[in-house]
Every structure is written in C-alpha cells, then in structure tokens.
Motif scaffolding. Structure first.
Motif, PDB file in Angstrom:
ATOM      1  N   VAL A  67      37.148 -21.322  54.498  1.00 55.93           N
ATOM      2  CA  VAL A  67      38.450 -21.424  53.307  1.00 55.93           C
ATOM      3  C   VAL A  67      38.213 -20.596  52.120  1.00 55.93           C
ATOM      4  N   GLU A  68      40.040 -19.718  52.022  1.00 52.97           N
ATOM      5  CA  GLU A  68      40.142 -18.826  51.263  1.00 52.97           C
ATOM      6  C   GLU A  68      40.006 -19.503  49.611  1.00 52.97           C
ATOM      7  N   MET A  69      39.616 -18.986  48.896  1.00 51.07           N
ATOM      8  CA  MET A  69      40.031 -20.041  47.094  1.00 51.07           C
ATOM      9  C   MET A  69      39.537 -18.293  46.002  1.00 51.07           C
ATOM     10  N   LYS A  70      40.288 -18.716  45.522  1.00 48.56           N
ATOM     11  CA  LYS A  70      39.811 -17.445  44.291  1.00 48.56           C
ATOM     12  C   LYS A  70      39.926 -18.162  42.713  1.00 48.56           C
ATOM     13  N   CYS A  71      38.296 -17.621  41.668  1.00 46.47           N
ATOM     14  CA  CYS A  71      39.372 -17.859  40.557  1.00 46.47           C
ATOM     15  C   CYS A  71      38.438 -17.135  39.645  1.00 46.47           C
ATOM     16  N   GLN A  72      39.939 -16.935  38.610  1.00 49.75           N
ATOM     17  CA  GLN A  72      39.849 -16.107  37.806  1.00 49.75           C
ATOM     18  C   GLN A  72      38.451 -16.549  37.083  1.00 49.75           C
ATOM     19  N   LEU A  73      37.780 -15.420  36.419  1.00 54.68           N
ATOM     20  CA  LEU A  73      37.047 -15.734  35.206  1.00 54.68           C
ATOM     21  C   LEU A  73      37.114 -14.727  33.442  1.00 54.68           C
ATOM     22  N   SER A  74      36.888 -15.810  32.531  1.00 50.75           N
ATOM     23  CA  SER A  74      36.974 -14.706  31.563  1.00 50.75           C
ATOM     24  C   SER A  74      36.719 -13.468  31.393  1.00 50.75           C
ATOM     25  N   GLY A  75      37.155 -12.687  30.996  1.00 51.67           N
ATOM     26  CA  GLY A  75      35.660 -11.108  30.086  1.00 51.67           C
ATOM     27  C   GLY A  75      34.923 -11.533  30.043  1.00 51.67           C
ATOM     28  N   GLU A  76      34.772 -12.376  29.151  1.00 53.30           N
ATOM     29  CA  GLU A  76      33.244 -12.882  27.866  1.00 53.30           C
ATOM     30  C   GLU A  76      32.791 -13.582  28.758  1.00 53.30           C
ATOM     31  N   ASP A  95      25.516 -24.564  57.191  1.00 55.73           N
ATOM     32  CA  ASP A  95      25.411 -23.302  57.395  1.00 55.73           C
ATOM     33  C   ASP A  95      26.194 -22.396  58.605  1.00 55.73           C
ATOM     34  N   PRO A  96      27.506 -21.559  57.707  1.00 53.94           N
ATOM     35  CA  PRO A  96      26.940 -20.279  56.811  1.00 53.94           C
ATOM     36  C   PRO A  96      27.132 -21.190  55.489  1.00 53.94           C
ATOM     37  N   GLN A  97      26.209 -20.043  54.397  1.00 51.64           N
ATOM     38  CA  GLN A  97      26.308 -20.756  53.332  1.00 51.64           C
ATOM     39  C   GLN A  97      27.917 -20.584  52.420  1.00 51.64           C
ATOM     40  N   VAL A  98      27.387 -21.233  51.111  1.00 47.87           N
ATOM     41  CA  VAL A  98      29.457 -21.128  50.418  1.00 47.87           C
ATOM     42  C   VAL A  98      28.663 -19.564  50.040  1.00 47.87           C
ATOM     43  N   GLN A  99      30.060 -18.794  49.825  1.00 46.24           N
ATOM     44  CA  GLN A  99      29.863 -16.931  49.366  1.00 46.24           C
ATOM     45  C   GLN A  99      31.237 -17.085  48.383  1.00 46.24           C
ATOM     46  N   VAL A 100      30.716 -16.844  47.102  1.00 46.18           N
ATOM     47  CA  VAL A 100      31.212 -16.588  45.876  1.00 46.18           C
ATOM     48  C   VAL A 100      30.714 -15.197  45.614  1.00 46.18           C
ATOM     49  N   GLU A 101      31.420 -14.272  45.602  1.00 41.43           N
ATOM     50  CA  GLU A 101      31.171 -12.939  45.340  1.00 41.43           C
ATOM     51  C   GLU A 101      32.262 -12.373  44.084  1.00 41.43           C
ATOM     52  N   ILE A 102      32.292 -10.854  43.511  1.00 43.35           N
ATOM     53  CA  ILE A 102      33.566 -10.616  42.914  1.00 43.35           C
ATOM     54  C   ILE A 102      34.429  -9.895  43.579  1.00 43.35           C
ATOM     55  N   LEU A 103      35.522 -10.481  43.448  1.00 40.38           N
ATOM     56  CA  LEU A 103      36.498  -9.760  44.807  1.00 40.38           C
ATOM     57  C   LEU A 103      37.363  -8.530  43.968  1.00 40.38           C
ATOM     58  N   GLU A 104      37.826  -8.744  42.484  1.00 43.24           N
ATOM     59  CA  GLU A 104      38.926  -7.468  42.141  1.00 43.24           C
ATOM     60  C   GLU A 104      37.929  -7.801  40.641  1.00 43.24           C
ATOM     61  N   PHE A 105      39.534  -6.642  39.752  1.00 42.80           N
ATOM     62  CA  PHE A 105      39.016  -7.585  38.227  1.00 42.80           C
ATOM     63  C   PHE A 105      40.932  -7.234  37.905  1.00 42.80           C
ATOM     64  N   THR A 106      41.032  -7.712  36.527  1.00 35.22           N
ATOM     65  CA  THR A 106      42.056  -8.184  36.267  1.00 35.22           C
ATOM     66  C   THR A 106      41.792  -7.937  34.823  1.00 35.22           C
ATOM     67  N   LEU A 107      42.978  -8.012  34.401  1.00 34.76           N
ATOM     68  CA  LEU A 107      42.988  -7.799  32.130  1.00 34.76           C
ATOM     69  C   LEU A 107      42.212  -8.805  32.268  1.00 34.76           C
ATOM     70  N   LEU A 108      42.530  -9.887  32.319  1.00 34.48           N
ATOM     71  CA  LEU A 108      41.502 -11.383  31.629  1.00 34.48           C
ATOM     72  C   LEU A 108      40.523 -11.556  32.372  1.00 34.48           C
ATOM     73  N   GLY A 109      39.937 -10.177  33.792  1.00 37.00           N
ATOM     74  CA  GLY A 109      38.639 -10.145  33.441  1.00 37.00           C
ATOM     75  C   GLY A 109      38.152 -10.738  35.299  1.00 37.00           C
ATOM     76  N   PRO A 110      36.812 -10.776  35.419  1.00 34.63           N
ATOM     77  CA  PRO A 110      37.056 -10.441  36.844  1.00 34.63           C
ATOM     78  C   PRO A 110      37.139 -12.120  38.109  1.00 34.63           C
ATOM     79  N   VAL A 111      37.522 -11.429  38.760  1.00 40.53           N
ATOM     80  CA  VAL A 111      38.482 -12.461  39.714  1.00 40.53           C
ATOM     81  C   VAL A 111      37.674 -12.777  41.010  1.00 40.53           C
TER      82      VAL A 111
END
Length: 274
Positions: A177-186, A209-225
């Motif tokens: 399942v493909e999802m994204k999460c925008q984080l604040s730069g702080e 199994d397989p386990q949930v994967q959560v990694e940094i995908l990219e960076f925006t002006l708001l912070g890491p995605v």
C-alpha cells in the motif's frame, strides 16, 4: 382436353418430385440439427470432465457448432442438386471480404483465444489492462468486461488488452500500500518513523511479514516526506489505505508532533541616504 390432362399430369409430377424433396430437406435439417446438438452436448461433457476453462469451452463449442451447420447446409444443397463447389467458392469469397472488412474484429477474436490459452487473468481477478483498472467480469469472444472500482462496466477489445501491459493484482499473495506523510521541518523524523511503524502494524489486515516500511522519500520546503508502506492482501487494499491514513494523522497529533506549516524568511535591507 388432352393438353389440359398433360398439364395436370406434369403439375402432379413436379409437385410430387419437389414436395418429396422439400419434405426430405426438412427432415434432413431437423435430424441434422438434432445430431449437431447431441455432438455439442457430448463435447461439452468431455470438456467438463477434463476441467477445461468455461470460456475456452464456449469458444470450442461455437466453432464446432458453426462448422457442422455449414456442413449440413452444403449437404442439403448437394441433395437438392445445387453445385456445392460454386457455393463453397462463394462462401470462401465472402469470408475473405468479411475478413478484410472486419480485420479488427478478427484480431479481437484471435487475441481472445490467446487470453484464454495463456491465462494472464481469470474472471474475478483485479487487474489493470489497456489502461482500465477493475475486476474482470467476463472474458468474451471479442471483448473483456471489467468492473471499475467506481462500479462502471468497461468493455475493452481483446486485441487492445493483449497488445498492452497487463497488471494482475490478484496473482500474488499480498501487495504494498503506497502512502505518504508530510512532516514539519522541526519534527523529529526518527521518532515519527518509529511511531508510524508501531501504529500501522496494529491496523486491521496489515500483514506482520513483510514489515511496515517507513522511510524518508523526499524533501520539500515544509520538511521531509515519509514513504509509508504497509503490506496487505489485495482484497483489503483500500481498507488499509484509508485506515492507514487516518492512523497517521491521529498518531502524530496525539504524540504532539508539529503540523507542517509553510515558512517564509523575509530579509529587510536598510538603505542609507548620502
């Protein structure tokens, strides 16, 4: 009177001759159709015992039925004294003309046969074929019917499907399942990643199994995605997708992570007059 008698005798002769032929033709047609039906039923029984695919059975049954009916018509015409060689040549010529005029239709028919033989998907599979995504409802002689997720029936030509890329989401045991999460730069991205892995593993129908994967995908002006990727069975994809997005929002808010807000830095420069 003699002429009238001759005409009456001639009429009786012709009526008897052609009436007998007409009755014989009707009997031939009825018996022939009965025999064709019996052959079709016997063939269906044999194919069912061999556990042949139902769509392929329909292909074979239609082909045998059409062929036997043509043979029956030619035989009846031959009995009536009509030159069947001329008729056969005429049928062949008409067949060539129809084939040239309906080349696309015949291409769909040939592609449908290959779809049945190669079996890239079956009825009930969730696929993307010829740019259409949905559940296979029927694989027909010329077209394939696909029910899209918004409950629209799309009918796609078999040749278009066979000549394009086919994605079958039902073949493998699970999908991502493909999802994204925008984080604040702080925000503390490491803590956020650990939290999301823990919380999303608790969502219903997410596979351990397989386990949930959560990694940094990219960076925006708001912070890491973050790329948030749980795994589940294809039947539960949308449930996991929507519940997962809700879990991301609620878990980050409950943990006190700051909301991503656009930030602009304005620099003022003083100019001194001489």
């Amino acid at each position: 009177m003699d002429n009238v008698g001759q005409y009456q005798q001639l009429a009786v002769t012709y009526a008897t001759e052609y009436g007998t032929k007409l009755v014989a033709v009707i009997l031939f047609w009825l018996v022939g159709r009965w025999l064709i039906g019996m052959v079709g039923r016997m063939l269906q029984g044999v194919l069912e015992r061999q556990k042949v695919d139902p769509t392929l059975m329909r292909y074979i049954g239609n082909f045998v039925s059409v062929t036997l009916n043509i043979v029956l018509v030619v035989a009846i015409l031959g009995y009536c004294g009509i030159q069947t060689t001329t008729f056969a040549a005429l049928v062949a010529g008409v067949g060539i003309a129809i084939g040239a005029a309906w080349g696309g239709l015949l291409a769909n028919l040939a592609a449908g046969i290959f779809l049945i033989v190669l079996h890239p998907f079956k009825v009930g599979d969730f696929v993307t074929a010829a740019g259409v995504t949905g559940t296979i409802k029927e694989i027909g002689l010329f077209i394939t019917s696909i029910n899209t997720p918004d409950n629209v029936l799309a009918m796609v030509g078999n040749n278009k499907i066979f000549s394009d890329t086919i994605q079958n989401f039902s073949t493998n045991a699970f999908r991502r399942v493909e999802m994204k999460c925008q984080l604040s730069g702080e925000a503390d991205h490491v803590a956020a990643m650990l939290l999301l892995r823990e919380k999303l593993a608790q969502v219903a129908n997410v596979l351990p199994d397989p386990q949930v994967q959560v990694e940094i995908l990219e960076f925006t002006l708001l912070g890491p995605v973050l790329a948030v990727r749980p795994f589940c069975h294809n039947d539960h994809y949308w449930q996991v997708y929507f519940d997962g997005n809700k879990m991301i929002r609620e878990s980050l808010a409950a943990a006190g992570f700051p909301a991503p807000m656009p930030v602009q830095t304005v620099m003022l420069q003083k100019q001194f007059a001489c």
